[in-house]
Design an enzyme around this catalytic site. Structure first.
Site, mmCIF file in Angstrom:
data_model
loop_
_atom_site.group_PDB
_atom_site.id
_atom_site.type_symbol
_atom_site.label_atom_id
_atom_site.label_comp_id
_atom_site.label_asym_id
_atom_site.label_seq_id
_atom_site.Cartn_x
_atom_site.Cartn_y
_atom_site.Cartn_z
ATOM 1 N N ASP A 95 119.985 -25.240 -44.187
ATOM 2 C CA ASP A 95 119.189 -25.263 -42.963
ATOM 3 C C ASP A 95 118.826 -23.874 -42.445
ATOM 4 O O ASP A 95 118.561 -23.705 -41.261
ATOM 5 C CB ASP A 95 119.942 -26.031 -41.878
ATOM 6 C CG ASP A 95 121.380 -25.546 -41.704
ATOM 7 O OD1 ASP A 95 121.656 -24.366 -42.039
ATOM 8 O OD2 ASP A 95 122.221 -26.332 -41.254
ATOM 9 N N GLU A 117 121.931 -30.851 -49.450
ATOM 10 C CA GLU A 117 122.534 -30.996 -48.119
ATOM 11 C C GLU A 117 121.487 -31.497 -47.127
ATOM 12 O O GLU A 117 121.343 -31.002 -46.012
ATOM 13 C CB GLU A 117 123.163 -29.688 -47.646
ATOM 14 C CG GLU A 117 124.216 -29.887 -46.558
ATOM 15 C CD GLU A 117 124.851 -28.594 -46.098
ATOM 16 O OE1 GLU A 117 126.020 -28.357 -46.463
ATOM 17 O OE2 GLU A 117 124.187 -27.822 -45.368
ATOM 18 N N GLU A 131 118.777 -23.918 -36.874
ATOM 19 C CA GLU A 131 119.096 -24.724 -38.051
ATOM 20 C C GLU A 131 118.641 -26.174 -37.944
ATOM 21 O O GLU A 131 118.161 -26.760 -38.925
ATOM 22 C CB GLU A 131 120.603 -24.660 -38.324
ATOM 23 C CG GLU A 131 121.097 -23.320 -38.844
ATOM 24 C CD GLU A 131 121.393 -22.305 -37.755
ATOM 25 O OE1 GLU A 131 121.864 -21.198 -38.089
ATOM 26 O OE2 GLU A 131 121.144 -22.620 -36.562
ATOM 27 N N HIS A 208 130.532 -17.617 -34.116
ATOM 28 C CA HIS A 208 129.380 -16.714 -34.207
ATOM 29 C C HIS A 208 128.084 -17.341 -33.731
ATOM 30 O O HIS A 208 127.064 -16.670 -33.639
ATOM 31 C CB HIS A 208 129.193 -16.272 -35.664
ATOM 32 C CG HIS A 208 128.716 -17.384 -36.560
ATOM 33 N ND1 HIS A 208 129.570 -18.307 -37.089
ATOM 34 C CD2 HIS A 208 127.469 -17.700 -36.989
ATOM 35 C CE1 HIS A 208 128.878 -19.168 -37.818
ATOM 36 N NE2 HIS A 208 127.615 -18.834 -37.771
#
Length: 370
Positions: A95, A117, A131, A208
């Site tokens: 993503d 994925e 994403e 993060h």
């Protein structure tokens, strides 16, 4: 058959590596590897670890790059490679902005697209950002949706994608762990070698996400610090993200605590071996929600929503939000309640059996006719 794999960040490289290794076993497939190097240094670590030699390196990384700059540089560079190579299918994974740019560049050249994925959804277009948008936009252009789980498949079906184009494969990150986790592993970082993994409870922390920077991250780090102060046998390792904002918050709220180890980012192999030795994981990462259960480690997810609900439903992960109370209370529960800890540690990993790469290559061989 010519398969072109495109990736640009460390997580993509890790999850694409098992597919590349499987392609290399097949004499009937010609492999073309193109990296954008959206992230330069951390991606290079993965290439070295898995002994992957790209055929093309666009090297687009620039300090302080914006999403627009990444997108435009990646599309332009990929366009030239795709026109030259004319692959039968182009594979992207996950993503990132490289994923969307790769799919768009392939679509413009009428090259078929496989999305590894596929079907992950948080339900919030701005979390994780960018994403969630990248994976939905990529889905529109994709011919072959390689969904890790049935939940991912159901997401795609609800969005109107044909069932015959969706394939449940498991997640290739489980395959990748087989290459890296080793008995008696020794770290280059002596701090990690000196930790007492038998008599102490070592907690691995990562954080993060853009949406967590600021008050949410302050809450997380303050709760972690307070937990450590209340439990003498608990230590925390935080491999700090390179983002200076993350580092500043970490140093302010956890820096003075001698049992919280703020270390530089780890390469993938030492990171997975640290995860294998730790007591449990606190993270806002996506990949760790898949990796840690494979190693029998409970995962506390410091986010408001997750595109990986399988772990929550199976009991390997718990979505705890980013309030101080939520983080503190859930850490405390895992540290004090052995039954709760064992329930999470022993839950069945829903993300696969380590053969996803093999399945994806087999599907492509059957699907693409000559």
């Amino acid at each position: 058959m010519k398969i072109m794999t495109v990736f640009g960040t460390r997580p993509e490289g890790i999850k694409m590596a098992p597919i590349i290794k499987e392609i290399e076993k097949r004499p009937e497939i010609e492999s073309v590897i193109c990296i954008t190097a959206q992230h330069r240094h951390m991606l290079d670590q993965v290439l070295k670890l898995f002994e992957i030699q790209p055929d093309y390196d666009l090297n687009i990384f620039k300090p302080g790059q914006s999403l627009t700059e990444i997108t435009t540089r990646a599309i332009k560079g990929l366009e030239e490679v795709i026109i030259k190579e004319r692959p039968d299918v182009l594979l992207v994974q996950g993503d990132t902005t490289t994923v969307f740019a790769g799919a768009l560049a392939a679509f413009y050249q009428k090259v078929k697209i496989g999305h590894v994925e596929a079907g992950l959804r948080s339900g919030n277009l701005y979390s994780p950002y960018p994403e969630e948008a990248n994976r939905k936009l990529t889905g529109v252009l994709t011919n072959y949706h390689f969904a890790p789980t049935d939940i991912n498949r159901q997401n795609l079906l609800r969005e109107g994608y044909p069932d015959e184009n969706i394939f449940i494969t498991g997640n290739t990150v489980i395959d990748a762990l087989k290459y890296t986790v080793k008995e008696g592993y020794l770290f280059d970082n002596q701090i990690l070698n000196d930790l007492d993994y038998i008599n102490k409870r070592i907690i691995l922390l990562t954080s993060h996400r853009r949406e967590n920077i600021g008050k949410p991250m302050e809450n997380i780090f303050k709760a972690v610090n307070d937990i450590v102060e209340c439990h003498e046998d608990v230590e925390v390792v935080f491999p700090m993200h390179l983002n200076p904002k993350v580092r500043d918050i970490a140093k302010e709220f956890m820096g003075p605590n001698s049992r919280i180890h703020l270390i530089e980012p780890l390469e993938y192999e030492p990171f997975t071996n640290l995860m294998a030795k730790c007591h449990f994981v606190i993270t806002d990462s996506g990949g760790l929600q898949e990796e840690a259960p494979t190693l029998g480690k409970p995962v506390l997810v410091v986010r408001e929503e997750t595109e990986r609900p399988e772990g929550v439903e199976s009991g390997t992960a718990k979505l705890i939000g980013t309030t101080f109370e939520g983080v503190y209370n859930n850490m405390e529960l895992l540290l004090k309640d052995k039954d709760e800890y064992n329930r999470m540690a022993k839950a069945v990993n829903p993300y696969g059996d380590g053969r996803a790469g093999e399945r994806i290559v087999e599907i492509l061989l059957k699907q693409i006719k000559f």
